[in-house]
Scaffold this motif. Structure first.
Motif, short mmCIF file in Angstrom:
data_model
loop_
_atom_site.label_atom_id
_atom_site.label_comp_id
_atom_site.label_asym_id
_atom_site.label_seq_id
_atom_site.Cartn_x
_atom_site.Cartn_y
_atom_site.Cartn_z
N GLY A 1 27.96 -43.01 56.61
CA GLY A 1 28.51 -44.05 55.76
C GLY A 1 27.48 -45.10 55.42
N THR A 2 27.86 -46.36 55.61
CA THR A 2 26.98 -47.50 55.42
C THR A 2 26.94 -48.25 56.74
N LEU A 3 26.19 -49.33 56.83
CA LEU A 3 26.13 -50.08 58.08
C LEU A 3 27.52 -50.50 58.54
N ASP A 4 28.30 -51.08 57.59
CA ASP A 4 29.66 -51.54 57.93
C ASP A 4 30.56 -50.37 58.32
N VAL B 1 31.93 -39.27 62.46
CA VAL B 1 30.92 -39.21 61.39
C VAL B 1 31.56 -39.39 60.01
N TYR B 2 30.72 -39.71 59.04
CA TYR B 2 31.17 -39.89 57.65
C TYR B 2 29.99 -39.54 56.74
N PRO B 3 30.27 -39.01 55.56
CA PRO B 3 29.18 -38.73 54.61
C PRO B 3 28.34 -39.98 54.37
N PRO C 1 22.84 -44.38 58.96
CA PRO C 1 23.27 -45.52 59.79
C PRO C 1 23.94 -45.05 61.08
N VAL C 2 23.68 -45.78 62.16
CA VAL C 2 24.29 -45.46 63.46
C VAL C 2 24.77 -46.76 64.12
N CYS C 3 25.98 -46.73 64.65
CA CYS C 3 26.45 -47.87 65.46
C CYS C 3 26.91 -47.34 66.81
N VAL C 4 26.48 -47.99 67.87
CA VAL C 4 26.89 -47.62 69.23
C VAL C 4 27.76 -48.74 69.78
N SER C 5 29.03 -48.45 69.97
CA SER C 5 29.93 -49.44 70.56
C SER C 5 30.05 -49.15 72.05
#
Lengths: 280, 169
Positions: free
Chosen positions: A194-197, A254-256, A263-267
């Motif tokens: 996706g995007t950062l958000d 995941v998302y296209p 972009p990667v976010c680790v929560s």
């Protein structure tokens, strides 16, 4: 068109806020008990036993699992055939949060402004993510998250050619950095694409999936298993005092995404990863 | 082990020791530290910090019929910037979770103090080890007010001892 009264939403949110904070999710409790039986280190075993006992005390005595009852993240999946009547949707959600946090003797941890920092005294506003979906129902999920672990969450913008190895190292590094600070054994939610958000929201959504359920995409499920194994070899352990149990579960969503990015976010989430949901 | 901690007891503790604490501790977290630093030496505090133990926590409100709600440790690292000044003001013990900075480790050694780890994320379990809770300072801060807690067999592990040895490498 199905009509749902805003009052119903308020009531549901209040109830879910209390439920999420007092009753540890079944999948998480199962994983804690499993970690206890598999653990070899005496000290780690002792801590895990206290954590299982903690969950039992919380549900039987009506005391929150953790004193950090979080800022409430509320996910609303609203069927497009639903009409909400009798009031403003966001107001109904926030009224529900205020009511739940009062009635459940939960901690009020929200400040009205990030710099001037005055407590709102009712734990509102919630962070609300609304999605319009097909159908005539509303699914409400309340996920309170403590900030000890939220503070350790990270994002990274990778090159499209970086691939799974580099992302894997980034995730491992995030857990190492959290170390003993954010209440291990952890539950890690990862958003990729996706995007950062979008990646950040995906990472939060990943935490909602039962931790014993793998991503339906074969290669993502494989990555989840491989990373979980690697993290549990870090020997951080409960309280960070060593042991096998460093991570109870790792979920990836995941998302296209764009041809130029990854972009990667680790929560990072604690062993008291909390959520409760209902469909109206 | 009785609180306030006697100096010889503090100095006998080693990183990794498991201890049960009995007596009074004072709660303090982020905003409380910010205020304490400003007020020490300028305002008269309702209690003497000297020799006392601080517990980094913000409990949930006490449900009816209970002394206190959930009351586990918060991340100690956020208090690091204020800790050397509080040690200088006389505190001898701290209870929290997670790592401390090198400056804090040095200050603990210098002042012959001790840093304890409580079971992180076990707020309900630890609430059973608290016999009394009374807000004594900065009551306007709500959950961040200073509470005086009477603890009974409160389980902790020595994280950093008075010689500056740390349980975390």
């Amino acid at each position: 068109m199905r009509k749902i009264n805003a009052e119903k939403i308020r009531e549901a949110v209040a109830r879910l806020a209390i439920e999420a904070n007092l009753i540890l999710r079944k999948d998480v409790l199962r994983a804690l008990k499993r970690a206890y039986s598999k653990e070899r280190s005496r000290r780690a075993k002792k801590v895990l036993k206290a954590l299982v006992e903690n969950a039992a005390i919380a549900s039987s005595e009506g005391i929150p699992i953790c004193q950090d009852t979080g800022i409430a993240t509320v996910f609303l999946d609203i069927g497009q055939d639903v009409a909400i009547t009798g009031g403003d949707l966001n107001k109904a959600v926030n009224k529900g949060i205020a009511e739940g946090y009062k009635r459940g003797f939960l901690r009020k941890s929200v400040v009205s402004d990030p710099l001037s920092r005055v407590n709102t005294r009712d734990n509102t506003p919630a962070v609300i993510h609304t999605k319009i979906v097909p159908g005539g129902k509303i699914k409400i999920t309340v996920a309170p998250k403590g900030f000890g672990s939220e503070n350790k969450s990270v994002t990274g913008m990778f090159k499209p050619t970086d691939g799974a190895d580099k992302i894997g190292r980034f995730i491992l590094e995030a857990v190492k950095k959290a170390g003993p600070d954010a209440c291990p054994p952890y539950i890690v939610g990862v958003g990729i694409g996706g995007t950062l958000d979008k990646a950040c929201i995906l990472a939060k959504e990943a935490l909602l999936r039962p931790i014993d359920k793998r991503n339906p995409r074969h290669h993502i499920a494989g990555l989840e298993r491989a990373l979980l194994k690697k993290i549990n070899g870090l020997n951080i352990g409960p309280m960070g005092l060593g042991g096998r149990a460093t991570c109870l579960g790792l979920n990836i969503e995941v998302y296209p995404t764009h041809i130029a990015g990854l972009p990667v976010c680790v929560s990072i989430s604690c062993h008291a990863t909390r959520s409760a949901a209902v469909t109206l | 082990m009785e609180l306030p901690l006697r100096p010889e007891i503090v100095q006998s503790l080693k990183a990794g020791d498991e201890v049960l604490l009995n007596g009074y501790v004072y709660t303090a977290r982020d905003q409380t530290h910010l205020r304490l630093i400003k007020d020490i030496g300028k305002k008269k505090l309702p209690f003497d910090l000297h020799g006392q133990t601080i517990y980094y926590t913000g409990p949930t409100p006490a449900p009816r019929g209970k002394k206190i709600g959930s009351c586990g440790p918060t991340t100690s690292g956020r208090m690091d910037a204020f800790t050397p000044a509080l040690l200088k003001a006389g505190i001898k013990g701290m209870i929290g979770k997670g790592r401390r900075s090198e400056e804090v480790r040095q200050a603990i050694k210098r002042h012959k103090a001790v840093y304890f780890l409580a079971i992180a994320g076990a707020g309900a379990y630890l609430s059973k080890k608290i016999a009394e809770a009374k807000p004594v300072l900065y009551k306007d801060l709500g959950a961040e007010a200073v509470y005086r807690l009477k603890v009974r067999d409160f389980p902790v592990v020595v994280g950093i001892d008075s010689k500056g040895r740390s349980i975390y490498k």
